[in-house]
Design a protein around this motif. Structure first.
Motif, mmCIF file in Angstrom:
data_model
loop_
_atom_site.group_PDB
_atom_site.id
_atom_site.type_symbol
_atom_site.label_atom_id
_atom_site.label_comp_id
_atom_site.label_asym_id
_atom_site.label_seq_id
_atom_site.Cartn_x
_atom_site.Cartn_y
_atom_site.Cartn_z
ATOM 1 N N GLY A 36 8.761 -1.087 -1.249
ATOM 2 C CA GLY A 36 8.383 -2.383 -2.037
ATOM 3 C C GLY A 36 9.455 -3.639 -1.811
ATOM 4 O O GLY A 36 9.039 -4.858 -1.800
ATOM 5 N N GLY A 37 10.607 -3.495 -1.500
ATOM 6 C CA GLY A 37 11.509 -4.374 -1.158
ATOM 7 C C GLY A 37 11.102 -5.192 0.049
ATOM 8 O O GLY A 37 11.134 -6.335 0.272
ATOM 9 N N SER A 38 10.489 -4.373 1.192
ATOM 10 C CA SER A 38 10.085 -4.999 2.328
ATOM 11 C C SER A 38 8.910 -5.785 2.059
ATOM 12 O O SER A 38 8.929 -6.704 2.701
ATOM 13 C CB SER A 38 9.656 -4.029 3.344
ATOM 14 O OG SER A 38 9.420 -4.606 4.438
ATOM 15 N N ALA A 39 8.008 -5.369 1.299
ATOM 16 C CA ALA A 39 6.889 -6.298 0.818
ATOM 17 C C ALA A 39 7.290 -7.484 0.129
ATOM 18 O O ALA A 39 6.675 -8.651 0.380
ATOM 19 C CB ALA A 39 6.000 -5.447 -0.208
ATOM 20 N N LEU A 40 8.390 -7.547 -0.634
ATOM 21 C CA LEU A 40 8.843 -8.960 -1.282
ATOM 22 C C LEU A 40 9.345 -9.764 -0.388
ATOM 23 O O LEU A 40 9.338 -10.808 -0.242
ATOM 24 C CB LEU A 40 9.908 -8.301 -2.532
ATOM 25 C CG LEU A 40 9.075 -7.874 -3.812
ATOM 26 C CD1 LEU A 40 10.137 -7.371 -4.662
ATOM 27 C CD2 LEU A 40 8.067 -8.826 -4.356
ATOM 28 N N GLY A 46 0.669 -1.259 -0.067
ATOM 29 C CA GLY A 46 0.018 0.092 0.000
ATOM 30 C C GLY A 46 0.871 1.070 -0.045
ATOM 31 O O GLY A 46 0.555 2.469 -0.734
ATOM 32 N N ASP A 47 1.948 1.269 1.041
ATOM 33 C CA ASP A 47 2.772 2.528 0.776
ATOM 34 C C ASP A 47 3.400 2.615 -0.482
ATOM 35 O O ASP A 47 3.629 3.833 -0.927
ATOM 36 C CB ASP A 47 3.898 2.360 1.954
ATOM 37 C CG ASP A 47 3.359 2.206 3.369
ATOM 38 O OD1 ASP A 47 2.331 2.633 3.672
ATOM 39 O OD2 ASP A 47 4.022 1.860 4.415
ATOM 40 N N THR A 48 3.923 1.428 -1.056
ATOM 41 C CA THR A 48 4.539 1.630 -2.287
ATOM 42 C C THR A 48 3.543 2.380 -3.323
ATOM 43 O O THR A 48 3.907 3.132 -4.302
ATOM 44 C CB THR A 48 5.072 0.355 -2.926
ATOM 45 O OG1 THR A 48 5.876 -0.282 -1.814
ATOM 46 C CG2 THR A 48 5.852 0.365 -4.197
ATOM 47 N N LEU A 49 2.374 1.540 -3.637
ATOM 48 C CA LEU A 49 1.561 2.097 -4.576
ATOM 49 C C LEU A 49 0.746 3.388 -4.260
ATOM 50 O O LEU A 49 0.895 4.231 -5.241
ATOM 51 C CB LEU A 49 0.290 1.219 -4.460
ATOM 52 C CG LEU A 49 0.535 -0.227 -4.914
ATOM 53 C CD1 LEU A 49 -0.737 -1.084 -4.851
ATOM 54 C CD2 LEU A 49 1.037 -0.367 -6.383
ATOM 55 N N ALA A 100 9.761 4.328 -2.257
ATOM 56 C CA ALA A 100 9.138 3.402 -2.828
ATOM 57 C C ALA A 100 9.957 2.054 -3.056
ATOM 58 O O ALA A 100 9.244 0.870 -2.686
ATOM 59 C CB ALA A 100 8.645 3.843 -4.243
ATOM 60 N N GLY A 101 11.186 2.117 -3.359
ATOM 61 C CA GLY A 101 12.086 1.032 -3.425
ATOM 62 C C GLY A 101 11.983 0.271 -1.967
ATOM 63 O O GLY A 101 12.108 -1.152 -2.038
ATOM 64 N N LEU A 102 12.092 1.015 -0.916
ATOM 65 C CA LEU A 102 12.317 0.364 0.519
ATOM 66 C C LEU A 102 11.165 -0.346 0.723
ATOM 67 O O LEU A 102 11.039 -1.432 1.162
ATOM 68 C CB LEU A 102 12.621 1.485 1.149
ATOM 69 C CG LEU A 102 13.092 1.161 2.849
ATOM 70 C CD1 LEU A 102 14.280 0.166 2.916
ATOM 71 C CD2 LEU A 102 13.179 2.407 3.493
#
Length: 136
Positions: free
Chosen positions: A117-121, A92-95, A113-115
Motif C-alpha cells: 500500500g505504501g508503494s502504491a501511494l 491489487g496486492d494490497t487489496l 499489506a502496508g509495504l
C-alpha cells in the motif's frame, strides 16, 4: 549529483529511480529465490510448486515495471504511466492481501499489506508530482 528543492524535476527522477530500483531488485530476487519473497506473505505454502510459479511471475512483473520506470527516469522521460501501472499492481496486492488476511500468517501480513500500500501511494505521489511539474 546532489538534488535539491531548486531542482524538483531532478528530485522526482531521483525518487522514481530509487523506488523503481527497489521494485526491480525485488523482482530479481523473486525470480531467483521465490520463497524468500513469498514466505513472509503466504507462509509455508511458499515452497509449493504453484506458489513458486506465481512468485516468479510476480517477480517478472515487478522487474519489468521497475526497470521501465528506472529507464524513463534516467532518460528524463515521463514516468507517470510507469508509476501508475506499478501503483495499480501494488494496490491489487494490497487489496488481495486484505481480502485473505485471515488465512495468511499473522506475523507479517500487516507489514506486507502496508509495504504494498505504501508503494502504491509513493507511485501515485510521483505521478502527481510529475504532472504538476509538467503543467507549469
Amino acid at each position: 549529483m546532489t538534488r535539491t528543492l531548486r531542482d524538483p524535476d531532478g528530485l522526482i527522477r531521483t525518487a522514481t529511480f530509487g523506488w523503481a530500483g527497489a521494485r526491480a531488485v525485488l523482482g530479481v530476487v523473486a525470480l531467483l529465490d521465490p520463497p524468500r519473497v513469498s514466505r513472509p506473505w503466504i507462509g509455508d505454502d511458499a515452497d509449493r510448486t504453484g506458489a513458486l510459479v506465481f512468485a516468479r511471475a510476480l517477480g517478472g512483473r515487478d522487474l519489468a515495471l521497475g526497470a521501465g520506470a528506472m529507464f524513463a527516469a534516467a532518460r528524463g522521460e515521463p514516468i507517470r504511466t510507469w508509476a501508475l501501472a506499478a501503483s495499480a499492481a501494488d494496490l491489487g496486492d494490497t487489496l488481495i492481501t486484505y481480502r485473505h488476511r485471515e488465512q495468511l500468517p499473522r506475523g507479517r501480513r500487516a507489514f506486507i499489506a502496508g509495504l504494498a500500500g505504501g508503494s502504491a501511494l509513493i507511485g501515485v505521489g510521483l505521478a502527481l508530482a510529475e504532472r504538476r511539474r509538467a503543467g507549469r
